[in-house]
Scaffold this active site. Structure first.
Site, PDB file in Angstrom:
ATOM      1  N   CYS A   2       6.831 -11.086   2.125  1.00 22.89           N
ATOM      2  CA  CYS A   2       7.026 -11.914   3.314  1.00 22.89           C
ATOM      3  C   CYS A   2       8.462 -11.757   3.801  1.00 22.89           C
ATOM      4  O   CYS A   2       9.381 -11.570   3.007  1.00 22.89           O
ATOM      5  CB  CYS A   2       6.799 -13.417   3.123  1.00 22.89           C
ATOM      6  SG  CYS A   2       5.136 -13.846   2.624  1.00 22.89           S
ATOM      7  N   ARG A  27       7.828  -5.902   4.999  1.00 22.50           N
ATOM      8  CA  ARG A  27       7.653  -6.854   3.897  1.00 22.50           C
ATOM      9  C   ARG A  27       6.285  -7.537   3.934  1.00 22.50           C
ATOM     10  O   ARG A  27       5.952  -8.313   3.035  1.00 22.50           O
ATOM     11  CB  ARG A  27       8.752  -7.924   3.949  1.00 22.50           C
ATOM     12  CG  ARG A  27      10.151  -7.370   3.768  1.00 22.50           C
ATOM     13  CD  ARG A  27      11.179  -8.480   3.819  1.00 22.50           C
ATOM     14  NE  ARG A  27      11.007  -9.425   2.733  1.00 22.50           N
ATOM     15  CZ  ARG A  27      11.514  -9.273   1.527  1.00 22.50           C
ATOM     16  NH1 ARG A  27      12.224  -8.204   1.246  1.00 22.50           N
ATOM     17  NH2 ARG A  27      11.324 -10.184   0.588  1.00 22.50           N
ATOM     18  N   TRP A  74       3.002 -11.710   3.893  1.00 25.11           N
ATOM     19  CA  TRP A  74       2.210 -10.927   2.933  1.00 25.11           C
ATOM     20  C   TRP A  74       1.497 -11.980   2.101  1.00 25.11           C
ATOM     21  O   TRP A  74       2.104 -12.683   1.300  1.00 25.11           O
ATOM     22  CB  TRP A  74       3.128 -10.064   2.065  1.00 25.11           C
ATOM     23  CG  TRP A  74       2.399  -9.383   0.962  1.00 25.11           C
ATOM     24  CD1 TRP A  74       2.350  -9.764  -0.353  1.00 25.11           C
ATOM     25  CD2 TRP A  74       1.607  -8.198   1.054  1.00 25.11           C
ATOM     26  NE1 TRP A  74       1.581  -8.894  -1.063  1.00 25.11           N
ATOM     27  CE2 TRP A  74       1.114  -7.931  -0.238  1.00 25.11           C
ATOM     28  CE3 TRP A  74       1.270  -7.347   2.101  1.00 25.11           C
ATOM     29  CZ2 TRP A  74       0.290  -6.831  -0.500  1.00 25.11           C
ATOM     30  CZ3 TRP A  74       0.456  -6.265   1.824  1.00 25.11           C
ATOM     31  CH2 TRP A  74      -0.017  -6.012   0.549  1.00 25.11           C
ATOM     32  N   ASN A 100       9.097 -17.681   1.612  1.00 22.90           N
ATOM     33  CA  ASN A 100       8.764 -16.419   0.956  1.00 22.90           C
ATOM     34  C   ASN A 100       8.810 -16.679  -0.539  1.00 22.90           C
ATOM     35  O   ASN A 100       9.843 -17.092  -1.048  1.00 22.90           O
ATOM     36  CB  ASN A 100       9.795 -15.357   1.357  1.00 22.90           C
ATOM     37  CG  ASN A 100       9.688 -14.105   0.504  1.00 22.90           C
ATOM     38  OD1 ASN A 100       8.609 -13.773   0.027  1.00 22.90           O
ATOM     39  ND2 ASN A 100      10.799 -13.415   0.335  1.00 22.90           N
ATOM     40  N   GLY A 101       7.668 -16.455  -1.218  1.00 25.03           N
ATOM     41  CA  GLY A 101       7.648 -16.676  -2.661  1.00 25.03           C
ATOM     42  C   GLY A 101       6.355 -17.353  -3.060  1.00 25.03           C
ATOM     43  O   GLY A 101       5.381 -17.353  -2.314  1.00 25.03           O
ATOM     44  N   GLU A 481      -2.078   9.958 -14.621  1.00 19.84           N
ATOM     45  CA  GLU A 481      -1.361   9.398 -13.470  1.00 19.84           C
ATOM     46  C   GLU A 481      -0.087  10.193 -13.190  1.00 19.84           C
ATOM     47  O   GLU A 481       0.256  10.449 -12.034  1.00 19.84           O
ATOM     48  CB  GLU A 481      -1.069   7.908 -13.709  1.00 19.84           C
ATOM     49  CG  GLU A 481      -0.237   7.218 -12.653  1.00 19.84           C
ATOM     50  CD  GLU A 481      -0.801   7.280 -11.228  1.00 19.84           C
ATOM     51  OE1 GLU A 481      -1.942   7.738 -11.055  1.00 19.84           O
ATOM     52  OE2 GLU A 481      -0.077   6.908 -10.292  1.00 19.84           O
ATOM     53  N   LYS A 485       0.679  12.025  -9.630  1.00 18.16           N
ATOM     54  CA  LYS A 485       1.911  11.751  -8.853  1.00 18.16           C
ATOM     55  C   LYS A 485       2.574  13.054  -8.468  1.00 18.16           C
ATOM     56  O   LYS A 485       2.988  13.257  -7.337  1.00 18.16           O
ATOM     57  CB  LYS A 485       2.920  10.950  -9.694  1.00 18.16           C
ATOM     58  CG  LYS A 485       2.857   9.460  -9.765  1.00 18.16           C
ATOM     59  CD  LYS A 485       2.838   8.691  -8.516  1.00 18.16           C
ATOM     60  CE  LYS A 485       1.570   8.748  -7.785  1.00 18.16           C
ATOM     61  NZ  LYS A 485       0.505   7.870  -7.907  1.00 18.16           N
ATOM     62  N   GLU A 488       0.502  15.241  -5.807  1.00 25.80           N
ATOM     63  CA  GLU A 488       0.353  14.755  -4.430  1.00 25.80           C
ATOM     64  C   GLU A 488       1.640  14.848  -3.601  1.00 25.80           C
ATOM     65  O   GLU A 488       1.564  14.966  -2.388  1.00 25.80           O
ATOM     66  CB  GLU A 488      -0.255  13.348  -4.363  1.00 25.80           C
ATOM     67  CG  GLU A 488       0.581  12.211  -4.892  1.00 25.80           C
ATOM     68  CD  GLU A 488      -0.138  10.861  -4.759  1.00 25.80           C
ATOM     69  OE1 GLU A 488       0.078  10.017  -5.623  1.00 25.80           O
ATOM     70  OE2 GLU A 488      -0.899  10.660  -3.802  1.00 25.80           O
ATOM     71  N   HIS A 504      -9.334  24.014 -26.643  1.00 27.29           N
ATOM     72  CA  HIS A 504     -10.704  24.346 -26.260  1.00 27.29           C
ATOM     73  C   HIS A 504     -10.743  25.148 -24.960  1.00 27.29           C
ATOM     74  O   HIS A 504     -11.783  25.227 -24.312  1.00 27.29           O
ATOM     75  CB  HIS A 504     -11.552  23.078 -26.158  1.00 27.29           C
ATOM     76  CG  HIS A 504     -11.666  22.368 -27.469  1.00 27.29           C
ATOM     77  ND1 HIS A 504     -12.467  22.816 -28.494  1.00 27.29           N
ATOM     78  CD2 HIS A 504     -11.010  21.275 -27.950  1.00 27.29           C
ATOM     79  CE1 HIS A 504     -12.329  22.017 -29.550  1.00 27.29           C
ATOM     80  NE2 HIS A 504     -11.449  21.071 -29.242  1.00 27.29           N
ATOM     81  N   LYS A 603      -2.677   6.546   3.162  1.00 27.87           N
ATOM     82  CA  LYS A 603      -2.454   5.460   2.210  1.00 27.87           C
ATOM     83  C   LYS A 603      -3.765   4.821   1.787  1.00 27.87           C
ATOM     84  O   LYS A 603      -3.949   4.440   0.642  1.00 27.87           O
ATOM     85  CB  LYS A 603      -1.523   4.410   2.837  1.00 27.87           C
ATOM     86  CG  LYS A 603      -1.127   3.286   1.897  1.00 27.87           C
ATOM     87  CD  LYS A 603      -0.252   3.779   0.760  1.00 27.87           C
ATOM     88  CE  LYS A 603      -0.042   2.734  -0.310  1.00 27.87           C
ATOM     89  NZ  LYS A 603       0.374   3.330  -1.602  1.00 27.87           N
TER      90      LYS A 603
HETATM   91  O1  M6R Z   1      -6.183   1.477  -2.209  1.00 32.31           O
HETATM   92  P1  M6R Z   1      -6.768   2.096  -3.429  1.00 32.31           P
HETATM   93  O2  M6R Z   1      -6.088   1.694  -4.690  1.00 32.31           O
HETATM   94  O3  M6R Z   1      -8.258   1.875  -3.544  1.00 32.31           O
HETATM   95  O4  M6R Z   1      -6.552   3.659  -3.255  1.00 32.31           O
HETATM   96  C1  M6R Z   1      -7.137   4.564  -4.148  1.00 32.31           C
HETATM   97  C2  M6R Z   1      -6.530   5.926  -3.990  1.00 32.31           C
HETATM   98  O5  M6R Z   1      -6.787   6.442  -2.722  1.00 32.31           O
HETATM   99  C3  M6R Z   1      -5.018   5.912  -4.227  1.00 32.31           C
HETATM  100  O6  M6R Z   1      -4.706   5.402  -5.476  1.00 32.31           O
HETATM  101  C4  M6R Z   1      -4.429   7.339  -4.141  1.00 32.31           C
HETATM  102  O7  M6R Z   1      -4.917   8.099  -5.208  1.00 32.31           O
HETATM  103  C5  M6R Z   1      -2.901   7.272  -4.144  1.00 32.31           C
HETATM  104  N1  M6R Z   1      -2.382   7.980  -3.025  1.00 32.31           N
HETATM  105  C6  M6R Z   1      -2.289   7.875  -5.339  1.00 32.31           C
HETATM  106  O8  M6R Z   1      -0.908   7.799  -5.323  1.00 32.31           O
END
Ligand code: M6R
Length: 608
Positions: A2, A27, A74, A100-101, A481, A485, A488, A504, A603
């Site tokens: 927020c 925010r 938010w 905010n909080g 993960e 990262k 991507e 394997h 996103k």
């Molecule tokens: O909003 P969501 O958590 O459902 O999104 C899922 C994926 O699209 C998301 O985690 C994507 O893999 C990210 N860009 C990874 O950094």
């Protein structure tokens, strides 16, 4: 999150407040609102949705005046709608505030206020504050706010106006940020500096436990206990664009560095000192948890990787079968999901199309759906019977970092809550785990100290053709993960696999200089993983290990060791992911990529 603002001076407050809020929209943007004092009356305009909707409303119904406050939200308590939007007023309309909080004890405060005859309009925690201020007022706004916040527990930056005292605004800070800006004949308040930079560069940061009383001539600061505070404002030299990212060059780096605060925020008010957990959005029917036969987890991308950690954690604590599948697979699999089960759909946005579809399928098949999501009022949260909101705040960078960590914390809270109720976790076990959880923010901070070292290592790996991430158990989950990262944002080919799987097939690809990242935190699997590490080393791999700071063995085998503070092995993913996020960030930076908006990605994936 927020964003909050306040203004006293001679300018048109409406225009200034909206312009300031625009610079705080990062925010949160669930709703926005302003309040302005005008001829001894307070007028409020607020609207769900982005700031533009408020702007449109103000075009039709402008407010005249030169003292006002504003908010961009938010959501944490109460869905994003017009009523829950800030500012909030008391019944008389003479008091108005933005916040905010999170007010942790708002339920007990609300019950007491309801008994005293107060009527509530919103579902927010914030509204209790304005009723408290009105109750405590006897002619001095500063004293009323002091007494009101004395009754509240939690985190806040709160900005309050009163119709009886035009030209005066009182604010207070506990944990959530607050700054005051000074110019000739005008004074500003804001959550952060960029909001007010076009008007002033003379800024004072308000500290935790301080209150500030402003008028057009300036501000006086004192502690909540009433001790005067004298500090000289600083002169801001950086520009607004830099400041929105908190001085970081990219949102991704800023969000990585926000993780200690996010861990704390997601635990706040939920984790009790004895290890018991209050989950405000989960209301399981009597006997449901005790009779739980199986848990399904479904998600995509980073959320799926958080689910991999969740599977092992919940299985260990609850001793029932836990099955995980990608949402886009589960929804087409004809899965044997039965009544008497729980399905946890994990999604930062709460809008990922496949995750929504898999969650709906689970509900149709009689499973009880729990949403683990970051966005209040998201479609997933509305579909679910139970909700566990992570409190990561808005995540701007496409590559998810702080939302992942918050999902892990959500999973641990759920494991504690269900484990205690099922009796598979002892009170002593829960208390010990709670202690370790509470120590994580400080340890995450220490893990971030490696940033500069990782930047140097990144320079040596950037641009290689292939890179592999290995680990066992929870370390494997983190490796998945870490690998995502990297790929991507660096566009490098990267693959994660359980360390035991290498021989394997994939071992054939390891040649002189191939980078291999090994995550090495699980004590019971340590020797096994070290053997895998020796296998790749023998083929010439350049090994980077993520290990505890007191690990004296690993340096014998690894070219670089990225060290994290020791924690319970069970919780290590929260810390071991940090060096991998930083590694991905610095490699992508080295390669000159658009880190916050990598190619071909969005996103939120709201299509199949
Ligand atoms: O909003 P969501 O958590 O459902 O999104 C899922 C994926 O699209 C998301 O985690 C994507 O893999 C990210 N860009 C990874 O950094």
């Amino acid at each position: 999150m927020c964003g909050i603002v306040g203004y006293v001076g001679a300018r048109d407050a409406q225009e200034l407040l909206v312009a300031s809020l625009r610079r705080l929209e990062y925010r949160g943007y669930d709703s926005a609102g302003i309040a302005i004092t005008n001829n001894g009356r307070i007028e409020v305009r607020k609207s769900a949705g982005k700031l533009q909707r408020l702007d449109d409303l103000l075009e039709d119904q402008p407010i005249v005046g030169t003292t006002g406050i504003g908010h961009t939200r938010w959501a944490t308590h109460g869905v994003p709608n017009d009523v829950n939007a800030h500012p909030h007023t008391d019944a008389s309309g003479d008091f108005v505030l933005v916040h905010n909080g999170i007010i942790e004890n708002f339920l007990s405060l609300k019950e007491a206020l309801l008994e005293d005859g107060h009527e509530f309009r919103s579902d927010t925690d914030t509204e209790v504050l304005v009723h408290l201020v009105a109750d405590e007022y006897d002619g001095d706004l500063l004293e009323a706010v002091r007494r009101a916040i004395g009754r509240a527990k939690g985190a806040y930056a709160v900005v309050v106006m009163c119709a009886h005292e035009p030209g005066r605004i009182v604010a207070a800070r506990m944990i959530s940020p607050l700054v005051v800006g000074f110019a000739d004949g005008e004074t500003f308040l804001a959550s952060d500096i960029p909001a007010i930079l076009p008007y002033t560069r003379s800024v004072l940061v308000i500290n935790d436990g301080e209150m500030v009383d402003i008028n057009a001539d300036g501000a006086t600061v004192q502690t909540i206990e009433g001790e005067p505070v004298h500090r000289t404002p600083m002169e801001v030299t950086w520009d607004a664009g830099q400041a929105e990212k908190g001085g970081y060059p990219h949102f991704m780096l800023k969000e990585i560095f926000e993780q200690p605060a996010v861990i704390e925020e997601t635990l706040r008010g939920r984790l009790q000192s004895d290890g018991s957990v209050i989950l405000e959005g989960a209301d399981f029917p009597a006997g449901f948890v005790a009779g739980l036969e199986k848990i399904w987890i479904t998600a995509c991308g980073t959320a799926y990787h958080a689910g991999l950690v969740g599977r092992d954690v919940l299985e260990k604590v609850l001793r029932i079968p836990i099955e995980i599948d990608y949402a886009h697979e589960l929804r087409y699999r004809d899965p044997l999901i039965r009544p008497g089960t729980m399905t946890i759909a994990i999604s930062q946005s709460g809008e990922t199309a496949d995750t929504l579809a898999a969650g709906r399928l689970a509900t149709e098949l009689g499973s009880r759906l729990l949403a683990l999501t970051n966005v209040v009022g998201s479609t997933l949260s509305r579909d679910a019977a139970d909700i566990l909101y992570t409190r990561a705040g808005p995540e701007i960078a496409v590559a998810s970092t702080k939302a992942y960590t918050a999902m892990l914390i959500g999973t641990y809270l759920l494991a504690l809550r269900l484990g205690l109720e099922r009796g598979t976790l002892t009170a002593a076990g829960a208390a010990q785990l709670a202690g370790e959880l509470r120590a994580l923010p400080e340890k995450a901070n220490r893990a971030l100290d490696m940033d500069a070292d990782i930047a140097k290592i990144a320079g040596r790996i950037a641009g290689v053709d292939d890179i592999y991430f290995i680990g066992r158990g929870l370390d494997y989950a983190v490796a998945t993960e870490g690998s995502l990262k990297l790929k991507e944002i660096s566009y490098m080919h990267s693959e994660a696999m359980p360390a035991g799987e290498l021989k394997h097939g994939t071992l054939a690809l390891i040649t002189e200089g191939t980078p291999v990242v090994v995550v090495l935190t699980q004590s019971h699997l340590y020797d096994k993983t070290i053997s895998g590490l020796q296998e790749v080393k023998a083929r010439g791999a350049r090994v980077m290990a993520v290990a505890y700071e007191d690990d004296t063995e690993v340096a014998k085998y690894a070219n670089h060791v990225l060290r994290i503070p020791r924690t319970a092995d069970f919780l290590s993913p929260v810390l071991s992911i940090i060096p991998l996020q930083l590694l991905a960030y610095h490699i992508a930076k080295e390669l000159g990529h658009d880190i916050d908006m990598p190619r071909n990605l969005a996103k939120s994936v709201t299509v199949e």
